[in-house]
Structures are given as C-alpha cells and as structure tokens.
Design an enzyme around this catalytic site. Structure first.
Site, PDB file in Angstrom:
ATOM      1  N   GLU A   1     127.622  66.538  48.083  1.00  0.00           N
ATOM      2  CA  GLU A   1     126.873  67.801  48.888  1.00  0.00           C
ATOM      3  C   GLU A   1     126.393  67.536  50.064  1.00  0.00           C
ATOM      4  O   GLU A   1     126.626  67.950  51.058  1.00  0.00           O
ATOM      5  CB  GLU A   1     125.894  68.460  47.975  1.00  0.00           C
ATOM      6  CG  GLU A   1     126.113  69.155  46.908  1.00  0.00           C
ATOM      7  CD  GLU A   1     126.250  68.213  45.587  1.00  0.00           C
ATOM      8  OE1 GLU A   1     125.983  67.036  45.905  1.00  0.00           O
ATOM      9  OE2 GLU A   1     126.870  68.637  44.569  1.00  0.00           O
TER      10      GLU A   1
ATOM     11  N   PHE B   1     122.297  72.013  43.902  1.00  0.00           N
ATOM     12  CA  PHE B   1     122.677  70.800  44.616  1.00  0.00           C
ATOM     13  C   PHE B   1     123.059  70.949  45.984  1.00  0.00           C
ATOM     14  O   PHE B   1     122.863  70.016  46.740  1.00  0.00           O
ATOM     15  CB  PHE B   1     123.733  70.254  43.701  1.00  0.00           C
ATOM     16  CG  PHE B   1     123.538  70.679  41.937  1.00  0.00           C
ATOM     17  CD1 PHE B   1     122.249  70.044  41.475  1.00  0.00           C
ATOM     18  CD2 PHE B   1     124.527  71.334  41.432  1.00  0.00           C
ATOM     19  CE1 PHE B   1     122.054  70.400  40.324  1.00  0.00           C
ATOM     20  CE2 PHE B   1     123.931  71.518  39.930  1.00  0.00           C
ATOM     21  CZ  PHE B   1     123.030  70.996  39.474  1.00  0.00           C
TER      22      PHE B   1
ATOM     23  N   ARG C   1     125.253  84.326  39.633  1.00  0.00           N
ATOM     24  CA  ARG C   1     126.035  84.044  38.543  1.00  0.00           C
ATOM     25  C   ARG C   1     126.285  85.392  37.639  1.00  0.00           C
ATOM     26  O   ARG C   1     127.718  85.624  37.613  1.00  0.00           O
ATOM     27  CB  ARG C   1     125.588  82.787  37.704  1.00  0.00           C
ATOM     28  CG  ARG C   1     126.364  82.638  36.481  1.00  0.00           C
ATOM     29  CD  ARG C   1     126.070  81.586  35.716  1.00  0.00           C
ATOM     30  NE  ARG C   1     126.836  81.033  34.591  1.00  0.00           N
ATOM     31  CZ  ARG C   1     126.675  81.606  33.330  1.00  0.00           C
ATOM     32  NH1 ARG C   1     125.496  82.052  32.994  1.00  0.00           N
ATOM     33  NH2 ARG C   1     127.288  81.235  32.295  1.00  0.00           N
TER      34      ARG C   1
END
Lengths: 278, 312
Positions: free
Chosen positions: B55, B80, B164
């Site tokens: 990342e 992340f 999500r």
C-alpha cells in the site's frame, strides 16, 4: 537552458561547476545556521552531471513541460545542494537562496523541498518514498506517449526503508525502463555508519535479484558518471546506478564523518572549508 | 433508486466515467475483486495498476501519476490503504497536494466476521486531521456514483470511505450531490440526527420504529465529513431541541467530533449524544450482530432519541 542540447559535455567544466555548487551549498547552509552538508557533497557530482552534463531534458522557463525528464531527490535532506543546483539551472535566482530555511521564504526553500519551489516535483523529508513516486511519474509519462526519463537519487541509509524494495518490485513488474535510480552510497547515515546501522551488502546482488539493470561507479569520477548516464536505456529493465561516494566529499574534515550529517559549519570551519573548495 | 454496496457503485461508476476521461487511472493493492476496482481494470487495462500487497508503494505511485496530470484513484481495504501508509499519504499526497483519491472500502464494524484488524474504525480521524485532505462517505448507491463524479471534478487529495455490505437506496436521481453539502433526508421535529454512511440507513429504521410511538425526528445525511456543512449543522441544531450523531467509526475523530466542533465554535448548547464505537475494539460476528452488541443498531439509535427527549 535545455540540458539535452549539450551533447559533448566538457568534463573540466563539469568539475568546475561541481566545485562552484559545493561552495554555494555550503554558503547557504552556513547562512541558514542549519542543514546537511555531508549528504549534499556526496551527491554534488551526480547532480552536476544530470543537470549540466546534458543528461536531463528540462527547461527552467517551462518547469511543467509534460515532456520534460524528471529529477527527484528522495534523500530530501540534501536540499542545500538541491536548491543550489536549481538556482544554477535557472529555476530560482541565486538571491532566492538567501531565504533557505528561513521563515516567509518566497520560493518556499524549506529544509526539505516541496513542489511550491519551481523544479521540484514532490515533497520530501520522509525517506523511502521517492522511488515509488518516480515510478508513478515514469508510468504516467509512458501512458502519455512521451519518452521522458525519471531520475531518482536515493540515500544509502534510505535503502533500509522497506518501501524502496516494494517500488523495486513494482518497477520490475511494469518493466519501467525509463526509471533510473541512483544510490548515493556514501556509507554514512545520521547516527552511525550505514554498515553498522544495517548493512546493505551485497547491494548489487540485491538489485540484481529484483531484476534491475545494475551499474556500479565511482560517484565522484565525472568521466565515469557521464559514461553511465549516457548509456541507452535497457530495453525493459529499470536501471540502478550504485554510486560509491564519500559523505562530505571535498572538505577533508567533513569526509566520512557522521558528525557532519546535519550540522552547519561554524564561521571558522566555513572559512577552512572554502579554502579547500578551490 | 438502487440498493447495493457502495463499493459496487464505485466500481461501476469508474467504468462509466473512465470511458470519457483518459486522465482517470486506478491503482489497487491486490484486493481489486473485493474493492471492485477490477471492473475498471478489465475495461481499461492500460490505465489500471495492480501494485500488489504494497500500500505504501501504491499511494506514492499514485502521487507520481497525479503529477503527470492523471486523476489517480488508489483503492484498497481502508485498514491497510491508510494504516500502512499514513506517512506516505501525509508527505506525498496531502503536503504535496497531489490529485489522488484514496478509496477505502471495508470500513467500520459492518465488515463483520474478519474481526477488528479488518474493521476500520479510525480512518475518518486519520484523514480529517490532515491538512489539504477532504473526507467523503456516501450513504447509498446514487450518492456514491455522484460523489465519484464530483471527485473527478475536484482537484486535490480526498479520502472516499466506502462500505462492504449492501445498503438500501436513500436518494433517487433527482438528488444532487455536492462536496461540502449535507442533505435533510427526512424532516421531523424536536431532535435532529446527523448520520453518515451506512448509519443513514440504520437511522431510518430507528425512525420507523419511533414513528409508531409518534416520535418524528429529523435526519440529516452528512456525506462530506470534511469540510463539514457548517451552515446546515448550525441551522439544524438551532431549530431542534437535541442532537444525535451516528457513525460506524470510533467516537473519537469522526462525525461526532466534526459536528461537536461546529456546535462548540458557534456556542450552541444542546443535548448531544453520539452513536459510535465507544473507543474499543469489537470482535468477530456478523455486521448486524456487532451493530447490536456495540451500540450502533437502530434499537440503540431509537433508545438514544428517547433518552434525549425525556424531560430532565
């Protein structure tokens, strides 16, 4: 000036320019009362060749030309030499340098460079980021169909940052052959010699293992520097030039000393140093 | 009106917007199937860069691309994407003021079973604290599509917080998203709920429950967390007796603080309750189970409303 038009660099002239730049960098660090002379001097010959040896294609009057080559100083603490080079190249004026590390600096000549200063592509100050940024630029210019090259000067201690090796893997994956990393391998970090801090060796093997086109030179030998910088790009591999250098190069009492990583010279040391830089 | 996860809406919007705008490039850190950036990658492979599980490298590469005039969408799981690269975001994106959109999916306790290391509850605090950074969390499909378009037109660093699970449609196509503007979703009286993201849907469920007891409150969607719509916050707080904020995030640094700061600065004194994670790590379980156990569910919102309106 357009650097690419200088086809036959005069080595003697380049050496003279490097000396002049060392004097200028030391002057502004002395005036500022703080800065990083050691790492500025180890990178001076490399930067001189890039900017004044006809390697980098740039136009200081058109610093945002999308077709330009890019230069990134990832080891941003060497700003003393960086701004001196930018002044010599015409991005800023020599009188602008008086505001180096001073409040209300019109050209934003901060201790670590920022793109508010003409000629600077990205902010620095946190080690390990420049190779990734340079790689992003290399991919962007390629996407635009330009043949720009991107040169990134890395410190040797900086290679201890894990992100450097993330970027090394990425540039291999994307076959970014227009990305050239130059390691200013001066063997000395801030609080210790690099070897004892965390040894980088075998360094050539590391870059080879990451599938880069690896070259190793004496980073203070102008002929050797020019020769390697003039090589045609590898057809697909990104290139790394490991330049063996000396921290504080040019001033005997600074050479190879951790003590000269991040301090300005006293008036007495400044005078002593100038006598050597001739 | 369309139901669906905001990450899906983002993936689809990118594909549509990418057709007309060659400046758009998308990066991912090895989760492009889940983050939905893969849809863009399948359509425009030359402008999609999967940087692998790296990342820090990704966000700096995005910054480099942005300096060449690209609009770089760096996408990944929020935990992340931000957690691995705070310093890189600060220096190469926020401080350098590069045109990078950080798109963090899988936020809050709504992530569910993957557990606290995958439930990002500190991201709005991280990003609100950075100069030059704006923070946007859309509430539904329509708003996500419009906000994605707005982010392309907006030049500068931004954090886009996506979720999500599937969320119900809140807005129809007559809605006009604008960066920095909140929106009254439902007008009531007595109390105003400022909600963001999935908590807009959760608040509507709470309001349905309350309506059966003849309690009608106002619901305001705050999708731009920074810069927050001060005018609307002040107007709504002034015209109601009590204020509640609702967010799927820790109660430090997110919507509650953003609204509270406006009220403090404007010297508006109201009953003030925050529906948020109470400065703790949750556990595994489904999103709805976690919402119930950790104080974010419609039941908790309804109870907070009643507590706020109870005569002292």
């Amino acid at each position: 000036m357009n650097g690419s038009q200088l086809t036959t660099p005069d080595i003697t002239q380049l050496k003279k320019t490097a000396l002049e730049l060392r004097r200028l960098a030391l002057k502004i660090i002395f005036q500022a009362g703080s800065g990083h002379p050691g790492g500025s001097f180890s990178a001076t010959d490399l930067m001189t060749a890039l900017f004044f040896g006809g390697i980098l294609n740039y136009d200081a009057n058109n610093p945002k030309d999308p077709k330009r080559d890019r230069f990134l100083l990832s080891k941003g603490h060497a700003s003393g030499i960086y701004y001196s080079v930018l002044a010599k190249a015409g991005y800023i004026s020599e009188s602008d340098l008086d505001s180096y590390r001073k409040i209300n600096s019109e050209r934003f000549l901060s201790g670590h460079a920022h793109p508010k200063t003409p000629g600077v592509e990205i902010a620095s100050g946190s080690l390990g980021q420049g190779l990734s940024v340079g790689h992003g630029i290399a991919m962007g210019t390629r996407l635009d169909g330009y043949d720009s090259k991107v040169y990134v000067i890395l410190g040797d201690g900086e290679l201890q940052e894990g992100q450097i090796w993330e970027a090394a893997m990425s540039a291999d994956k994307f076959k970014s052959n227009n990305l050239v990393a130059i390691v200013d391998y001066n063997k000395v970090a801030q609080d210790n010699i690099t070897k004892d801090l965390k040894d980088l060796e075998p360094l050539e093997d590391k870059w080879n293992a990451f599938n880069w086109d690896v070259h190793r030179i004496d980073g203070h030998n102008m002929e050797a520097i020019m020769k390697v910088l003039q090589l045609p790009l590898h057809p697909e591999k990104p290139r790394v030039i490991i330049a063996d250098t000396i921290k504080g190069k040019g001033v005997s009492f600074m050479e190879g000393k951790t003590a000269w990583h991040g301090v300005a010279p006293s008036a007495e040391d400044y005078e002593k140093a100038l006598k050597e830089l001739v | 009106m369309k139901d669906g996860p905001t990450r899906d809406a983002y993936g689809q919007a990118l594909v549509e917007l990418g057709a007309d705008d060659p400046r758009i490039v998308v990066l991912d850190a090895g989760v492009s199937d889940s983050s939905r950036s893969k849809k863009f990658g399948d359509k425009y492979p030359e402008r999609f860069f999967n940087m692998g599980i790296a990342e820090a490298d990704m966000v700096c590469t995005a910054a480099g691309l942005a300096t060449t005039g690209k609009i770089a969408f760096a996408t990944g799981f929020s935990c992340f994407l931000l957690g691995r690269s705070m310093d890189q975001i600060l220096v190469s994106i926020a401080y350098s003021n590069t045109n990078v959109k950080l798109v963090g999916t899988h936020t809050g306790l709504a992530v569910g079973e993957d557990g606290p290391s995958a439930q990002m509850i500190v991201d709005m605090a991280y990003m609100r604290a950075m100069p030059n950074m704006i923070v946007i969390q859309p509430a539904d499909w329509e708003e996500t599509v419009q906000a994605t378009r707005a982010l392309i037109d907006y030049e500068g660093p931004a954090y886009f917080r996506l979720g999500r699970p599937k969320v119900k449609a809140i807005f129809d196509s007559s809605y006009k998203f604008e960066i920095g503007k909140g929106r009254v979703v439902k007008k009531g009286s007595d109390l105003v709920i400022f909600a963001t993201g999935i908590m807009v849907q959760e608040s509507l469920v709470a309001m349905e429950m309350l309506e059966k007891e003849n309690i009608n409150v106002t619901l305001v969607n705050i999708s731009t967390l920074k810069p927050i719509d001060r005018e609307l916050v002040i107007e709504m707080a002034t015209s109601h007796k009590a204020v509640i904020t609702a967010e799927d995030h820790n109660y430090i640094g997110g919507l509650g603080d953003a609204v509270g700061e406006v009220l403090l600065d404007a010297q508006i004194s109201k009953s003030f309750k925050r529906i948020a994670v109470r400065d703790q790590f949750a556990e595994t379980g489904t999103g709805p189970e976690l919402f119930e156990k950790y104080g974010l569910s419609a039941n908790h919102i309804a109870q907070a409303v009643k507590d706020s309106l109870r005569p002292a």
